[in-house]
Design a protein around this motif. Structure first.
Motif, mmCIF file in Angstrom:
data_model
loop_
_atom_site.group_PDB
_atom_site.id
_atom_site.type_symbol
_atom_site.label_atom_id
_atom_site.label_comp_id
_atom_site.label_asym_id
_atom_site.label_seq_id
_atom_site.Cartn_x
_atom_site.Cartn_y
_atom_site.Cartn_z
ATOM 1 N N SER A 186 29.583 53.405 30.841
ATOM 2 C CA SER A 186 30.575 54.473 30.690
ATOM 3 C C SER A 186 31.421 54.595 31.942
ATOM 4 C CB SER A 186 29.868 55.804 30.415
ATOM 5 O OG SER A 186 28.977 56.094 31.472
ATOM 6 N N GLU A 187 31.431 53.564 32.781
ATOM 7 C CA GLU A 187 32.182 53.599 34.028
ATOM 8 C C GLU A 187 33.551 52.950 33.877
ATOM 9 O OE1 GLU A 187 29.984 51.662 37.054
ATOM 10 O OE2 GLU A 187 28.522 53.253 37.269
ATOM 11 N N GLY A 188 34.578 53.698 34.154
ATOM 12 C CA GLY A 188 35.886 53.102 34.373
ATOM 13 C C GLY A 188 36.022 52.853 35.862
ATOM 14 N N VAL A 189 36.804 51.875 36.240
ATOM 15 C CA VAL A 189 36.889 51.486 37.645
ATOM 16 C C VAL A 189 38.325 51.594 38.129
ATOM 17 C CG1 VAL A 189 36.545 49.605 39.300
ATOM 18 C CG2 VAL A 189 34.907 49.943 37.452
ATOM 19 N N LEU A 190 38.505 52.238 39.273
ATOM 20 C CA LEU A 190 39.796 52.272 39.946
ATOM 21 C C LEU A 190 39.677 51.460 41.227
ATOM 22 C CD1 LEU A 190 42.681 53.343 40.384
ATOM 23 C CD2 LEU A 190 41.658 55.265 41.616
ATOM 24 N N VAL A 191 40.464 50.410 41.344
ATOM 25 C CA VAL A 191 40.420 49.533 42.510
ATOM 26 C C VAL A 191 41.341 50.087 43.583
ATOM 27 C CG1 VAL A 191 40.868 47.209 43.358
ATOM 28 C CG2 VAL A 191 39.927 47.532 41.083
ATOM 29 N N ASN A 192 40.788 50.285 44.762
ATOM 30 C CA ASN A 192 41.566 50.775 45.882
ATOM 31 C C ASN A 192 42.576 49.729 46.321
ATOM 32 O OD1 ASN A 192 42.082 51.174 48.910
ATOM 33 N ND2 ASN A 192 41.033 53.072 48.361
ATOM 34 N N SER A 200 44.386 49.485 38.847
ATOM 35 C CA SER A 200 44.708 49.140 40.223
ATOM 36 C C SER A 200 46.050 49.741 40.623
ATOM 37 C CB SER A 200 44.755 47.613 40.376
ATOM 38 O OG SER A 200 45.290 47.245 41.629
ATOM 39 N N SER A 201 46.246 49.870 41.936
ATOM 40 C CA SER A 201 47.566 50.237 42.457
ATOM 41 C C SER A 201 48.503 49.049 42.323
ATOM 42 C CB SER A 201 47.450 50.634 43.932
ATOM 43 O OG SER A 201 46.571 51.707 44.096
#
Length: 796
Positions: free
Chosen positions: A243-249, A195-196
């Motif tokens: 196999s998914e990494g997640v980036l939270v906006n 996350s940011s």
């Protein structure tokens, strides 16, 4: 809390959702011991927020978590915010593990009795009863302690570990947004979530501006991932996760990091004493930056090890703080009889006790009272003004009108802001075998009507090419800009080579493209690839940080990897690291065309490692020059430096300035590339080049020709530290570039600023020499070798 001010609507909605979320979490307590299959939904018939910000929708009535979350705190003696942080996140998660170390990771041993007492107070509280485990122990490093927490959380049955330190706050609604999205995913448990973050500096409402680029790790699967260095992780695709990494906006959730909300004593005795990078803190930072900023908050370049990472500070409105910090701020700053010292008040409020203004209001508030008057006492006129601006920005009639225009909860499942940005809320990394989600790189296959055309067969009489830039992931904002000039040079160089040596003049012979994430890019057409950013491939290989590639992409029989990373200085090439390029080279160097490299020292090192490598120095193409139709800007910049900073470069720039050299750092404020950077280079009399690696050596093999392209092509003098191989420096010495030791930089720059005629003559000679090193002549034999790997009879 009054609703209806358009400029603050989303923040008001957030508070509304916080209220309704609290109702659900009070009645449906999350507990690590409760079986997931019988866990009730968060709401049954409880009314949902009428304003419906993401994800507080009517659908939430059926919402229940499909996983268990265990937060792991690694603590030693820092308890400044520990209790209020624990109380704020406990309702949202299933369990908390507090790992209380008896020794610090670095520095001298200190008492931890107060840490244990703080943890115990939370453990026996109503919110923490049965949900807190306290484990005392000794761990030699941060990664060892965090991995112990992983193991313990896995033993408890946690599907996710929330990686959190004692100064990292989250808004409960932000967390619930992420949890809802993850629960609704069909991909199963993700290996990690990033996350940011908003970084607070100096006091609670002072934040770094622009926000730092670091994406903080805050969720990971204890089954799939482990810590390898501090907070860096390695994840393995064969351990039961997607196999998914997640980036939270940032629009969905962000961390509020209070890393530098400390007293000076705490900075010295706690943070810097055990700081992982304490040896990199710049000399005099406390006096010249930390204390100086307290006197002048407009001071810039604030980070203790990488100054430009914290460019400046800005003031955060109170309402944008998460509830726990908002309560801390108001509770602390409204008191009249402060037990705390002045520095504590400055740390929280940004004020001293002498600046406090108390307003005691009647116990009963009349109907005509203004909304902000409901607060019993306020600290400082600025705080009063913040509330006044918040609650009185519209008249009563405007408020009623705005309230009437609010979206109906049944017609609009999300607030307007989040409906518009719905596709940007979470960026996911997709697997390469999910073909319907892959992105076609060859846009030449799209017809005039927008319909995708069937890919052609390989034509060995007229081979076609693509210069492909591989990024590190959806949050990589730099790679494309870094390779912009190189990509331009290669596209024109290949096009010119095919015209000159093969008689093929079709512009479609070569195109360029960018792959944001290697696992969901595909190339249907039969183009030969020249790959930039090839060191990023190591991020996607088996046994590495994310997962294995599930297809042969880029295809090794028609791909040339073109390396631009300094091998001796890159962790990607360190055999002691899990992330390295040699396993990629094992795959791609077997073809006759081999691995390409622009640096002589890199080439020699690659051959020494036993790989088939080719040396391709960079060459000239006309598109690197500026025409400007003869209208060039004035040379109003004496010395320009561009490049990322580390401690060595920062110290060198400071040394130059102290010696009277007015050097401008082009990207000190923001990363700039392309036209913005070129316009600064055009205005410069001298470009200075500094090494990034090998700071203790007089000579470095780190070659910077990619940075020299524009100045050389346009007749601008370069003064550089000694770098590159002996042959490379000999080729360009006195021809556009002056190589000197670091200690001679200042005097050399001053000399050529005073003797501009000599500087211009050397720059012209460099431009003329560069124009003789034609890119099409350099790259042609290697293009022919690349094509003949698939088309052995091709011999134009």
């Amino acid at each position: 809390c009054p609703i209806g001010f358009p400029s603050r609507l989303e923040l008001m909605i957030l508070d509304s959702d916080q209220y309704f979320l609290g109702l659900g979490l009070e009645t449906k307590r999350r507990d690590i011991t409760a079986p997931l299959k019988v866990a009730p939904p968060l709401f049954d018939d409880v009314p949902i927020s009428p304003f419906l910000s993401l994800p507080m929708t009517a659908d939430l009535a059926l919402y229940q978590l499909k996983f268990r979350i265990c937060a792991v705190f690694c603590v030693y003696d820092d308890t400044r915010f520990l209790e209020i942080l624990l109380e704020s996140i406990l309702p949202s998660i299933h369990h908390v593990v507090i790992l209380l170390s008896s020794t610090p990771w670095n520095g001298e041993k200190r008492s931890t009795k107060h840490t244990l007492l703080a943890a115990q107070r939370v453990a026996v509280s109503d919110v923490g009863q049965g949900k807190v485990s306290i484990i005392a122990g000794a761990w030699s490093s941060e990664s060892e302690q965090r991995n112990f927490g992983n193991d313990f959380a896995r033993m408890l049955g946690a599907d996710y570990v929330m990686v959190i330190d004692g100064d990292e706050f989250w808004h409960p609604v932000h967390l619930e947004r992420v949890f809802l999205q993850l629960s609704g995913s069909s991909q199963g448990i993700s290996p990690f979530v990033r996350s940011s973050m908003t970084t607070h500096f100096g006091h609670l409402r002072s934040v770094i501006d622009p926000p730092e680029k670091l994406k903080i790790l805050f969720l990971l699967s204890p089954n799939a991932c482990e810590f390898v260095n501090a907070r860096e992780i390695a994840c393995f695709a064969d351990r039961g996760t997607s196999s998914e990494g997640v980036l939270v906006n940032q629009a969905m959730a962000q961390c509020f990091h209070l890393s530098y909300v400390r007293t000076t004593e705490e900075i010295l005795s706690m943070k810097f004493a055990s700081f992982e990078h304490r040896d990199e803190v710049h000399d005099g930072w406390i006096e010249n930056v930390w204390l100086a900023w307290k006197r002048n908050s407009s001071l810039e370049n604030l980070h203790p090890t990488h100054p430009s990472a914290y460019k400046r500070t800005a003031t955060l409105p109170i309402i944008e703080l998460p509830p726990a910090l908002r309560a801390l701020y108001i509770d602390t700053c409204k008191r009249t009889n402060h037990e705390n010292n002045a520095e504590f008040l400055r740390m929280i409020c940004g004020i001293t006790s002498q600046m406090l203004v108390t307003r005691v209001l009647p116990a009963r508030i009349s109907a005509s009272s203004t909304p902000y008057s409901a607060i019993r006492s306020l600290a400082t006129n600025k705080l009063v003004d913040d509330f006044r601006n918040l609650f009185e920005s519209s008249s009563d009639s405007q408020t009623k009108t705005a309230q009437k225009q609010l979206p109906s909860p049944r017609k609009f499942p999300y607030s307007e802001v989040f409906r518009k940005n719905r596709s940007d809320v979470i960026s996911k990394v997709r697997t390469v075998d999910v073909m319907e989600h892959q992105i076609e790189l060859d846009i030449s296959l799209r017809g005039d009507n927008g319909v995708w055309l069937p890919p052609p067969h390989l034509n060995c009489d007229r081979p076609t090419f693509m210069v492909l830039t591989i990024k590190e992931g959806p949050w990589d904002d730099n790679t494309e800009g870094v390779f912009a000039d190189i990509k331009l040079m290669l596209v024109d160089g290949i096009r010119n080579a095919m015209a000159k040596y093969a008689g093929i003049t079709d512009n479609r012979t070569v195109i360029s493209s960018t792959c944001e994430d290697l696992r969901f890019c595909k190339l249907s057409g039969p183009r030969f690839l020249v790959v930039l950013g090839s060191h990023h491939i190591s991020r996607y290989t088996s046994g590495n940080k994310i997962s294995s590639l599930k297809s042969d992409f880029p295809p090794k029989d028609r791909t040339a990897l073109y390396n631009f990373e300094y091998i001796d200085g890159q962790a990607d090439f360190d055999r002691s690291q899990q992330t390295h390029m040699w396993q990629v080279y094992d795959h791609y160097s077997l073809s006759k065309h081999g691995i390409w490299d622009y640096s002589q020292s890199n080439f020699e090192q690659t051959v020494k490692e036993g790989y088939n490598a080719k040396y391709l120095p960079l060459g000239f193409v006309e598109s690197l020059t500026w025409s400007n139709d003869g209208d060039f800007p004035p040379k109003d910049i004496d010395v320009l430096f561009y490049g990322s900073l580390n401690a060595y470069r920062q110290n060198t720039l400071q040394k130059l300035r102290k010696e009277g050299v007015a050097v401008r750092h082009a990207n000190a404020q923001n990363d700039i590339y392309g036209e913005k950077l070129n316009s600064l280079i055009q205005r410069s009399k001298i470009v200075v080049n500094l090494r990034y690696f090998d700071e203790r050596s007089e000579v470095s093999g780190e070659w910077k020709m990619a940075r020299f392209l524009r100045p050389l092509a346009n007749g601008i003098l370069i003064i550089s530290e000694r770098c590159g191989s002996t042959q490379e420096m000999a080729l360009w010495e006195g021809k556009g570039i002056i190589f000197v030791p670091r200690d001679d930089l200042a005097n050399t720059i001053k000399y050529y600023l005073e003797h501009s005629g000599e500087a211009e003559a050397i720059a012209r000679e460099g431009k003329n020499a560069f124009q003789k090193h034609r890119e099409e002549d350099i790259i042609w034999p290697h293009l022919r070798s690349l094509v003949r790997n698939k088309c052995p009879r091709w011999n134009p």
